[in-house]
Design an enzyme around this catalytic site. Sequence first.
Site, PDB file in Angstrom:
ATOM      1  N   ARG A  19     -31.320   5.511  -5.552  1.00 40.59           N
ATOM      2  CA  ARG A  19     -30.974   4.779  -6.775  1.00 40.59           C
ATOM      3  C   ARG A  19     -29.643   5.273  -7.339  1.00 40.59           C
ATOM      4  O   ARG A  19     -29.375   6.479  -7.349  1.00 40.59           O
ATOM      5  CB  ARG A  19     -32.090   4.917  -7.818  1.00 40.59           C
TER       6      ARG A  19
ATOM      7  N   ASN B 152     -17.514  -1.873  -2.569  1.00 42.80           N
ATOM      8  CA  ASN B 152     -16.214  -1.647  -3.179  1.00 42.80           C
ATOM      9  C   ASN B 152     -15.374  -0.863  -2.182  1.00 42.80           C
ATOM     10  O   ASN B 152     -15.843   0.145  -1.630  1.00 42.80           O
ATOM     11  CB  ASN B 152     -16.362  -0.873  -4.484  1.00 42.80           C
TER      12      ASN B 152
ATOM     13  N   HIS C 126     -20.710   2.964   0.940  1.00 41.09           N
ATOM     14  CA  HIS C 126     -22.023   2.674   0.353  1.00 41.09           C
ATOM     15  C   HIS C 126     -22.092   1.203  -0.001  1.00 41.09           C
ATOM     16  O   HIS C 126     -21.147   0.640  -0.571  1.00 41.09           O
ATOM     17  CB  HIS C 126     -22.297   3.531  -0.886  1.00 41.09           C
TER      18      HIS C 126
ATOM     19  N   HIS D 283     -23.728  -1.400  -2.473  1.00 40.52           N
ATOM     20  CA  HIS D 283     -24.450  -1.528  -3.744  1.00 40.52           C
ATOM     21  C   HIS D 283     -25.433  -2.691  -3.589  1.00 40.52           C
ATOM     22  O   HIS D 283     -25.007  -3.834  -3.365  1.00 40.52           O
ATOM     23  CB  HIS D 283     -23.497  -1.868  -4.894  1.00 40.52           C
TER      24      HIS D 283
HETATM   25  P1  AMP Z   1     -18.027   2.960  -6.142  1.00 45.82           P
HETATM   26  O1  AMP Z   1     -17.216   2.706  -7.389  1.00 45.82           O
HETATM   27  O2  AMP Z   1     -18.309   1.710  -5.365  1.00 45.82           O
HETATM   28  O3  AMP Z   1     -17.433   4.063  -5.289  1.00 45.82           O
HETATM   29  O4  AMP Z   1     -19.451   3.418  -6.658  1.00 45.82           O
HETATM   30  C1  AMP Z   1     -19.876   4.748  -6.730  1.00 45.82           C
HETATM   31  C2  AMP Z   1     -21.256   4.709  -7.324  1.00 45.82           C
HETATM   32  O5  AMP Z   1     -21.854   5.981  -7.111  1.00 45.82           O
HETATM   33  C3  AMP Z   1     -21.280   4.444  -8.841  1.00 45.82           C
HETATM   34  O6  AMP Z   1     -22.052   3.263  -9.088  1.00 45.82           O
HETATM   35  C4  AMP Z   1     -21.943   5.695  -9.402  1.00 45.82           C
HETATM   36  O7  AMP Z   1     -22.785   5.420 -10.500  1.00 45.82           O
HETATM   37  C5  AMP Z   1     -22.702   6.227  -8.203  1.00 45.82           C
HETATM   38  N1  AMP Z   1     -22.994   7.664  -8.202  1.00 45.82           N
HETATM   39  C6  AMP Z   1     -22.118   8.668  -8.454  1.00 45.82           C
HETATM   40  N2  AMP Z   1     -22.730   9.860  -8.336  1.00 45.82           N
HETATM   41  C7  AMP Z   1     -24.019   9.599  -7.985  1.00 45.82           C
HETATM   42  C8  AMP Z   1     -25.163  10.420  -7.716  1.00 45.82           C
HETATM   43  N3  AMP Z   1     -25.113  11.768  -7.756  1.00 45.82           N
HETATM   44  N4  AMP Z   1     -26.330   9.806  -7.394  1.00 45.82           N
HETATM   45  C9  AMP Z   1     -26.408   8.452  -7.350  1.00 45.82           C
HETATM   46  N5  AMP Z   1     -25.364   7.639  -7.597  1.00 45.82           N
HETATM   47  C10 AMP Z   1     -24.193   8.196  -7.909  1.00 45.82           C
END
Ligand code: AMP
Length: 119
Positions: free
Chosen positions: A30, A88, A101, A103
């Site tokens: 999550r 992204n 990753h 989403h």
């Molecule tokens: P992006 O902007 O596509 O690189 O998204 C990175 C995502 O990682 C964001 O939606 C953050 O909320 C999420 N994120 C960052 N640190 C963590 C963590 N420790 N556990 C889960 N999600 C995270």
Amino acid sequence: MGSDCLFCRIVAGEIPATVVRETDTTLAFRDIGPKAPVHVLVIPKEHYADVATLAQGDPALAADVLATSAAVAEDEGLLGDGFRLMFNTGAYGGQEVFHVHAHLLGGAPLGPMLARDLA
Ligand code: AMP
């Protein structure tokens, strides 16, 4: 990549995460800052910086990420009403964590694809 990468550290169990599905090659957990009622990140365990590098370097692993995303969507009850799956990528894409990753977002109507019309 290892200790410099946040998501590699989650894979290694060094940083806690709420894992919803794990396979030999992928992990789904999550998002820590959810943007929808369901917001799950799906990653390959092996480090690739972004979806282009992954798809070009290991297409079978990219397919594993998609298959895990679909399985989580089913587990979370999203198949009926639909969901959004997005990667992204890079600066214009708003990528902040450079371990690829997906989403997986759902659980409510998600609105337009972009907040602003950029065309
Ligand atoms: P992006 O902007 O596509 O690189 O998204 C990175 C995502 O990682 C964001 O939606 C953050 O909320 C999420 N994120 C960052 N640190 C963590 C963590 N420790 N556990 C889960 N999600 C995270």
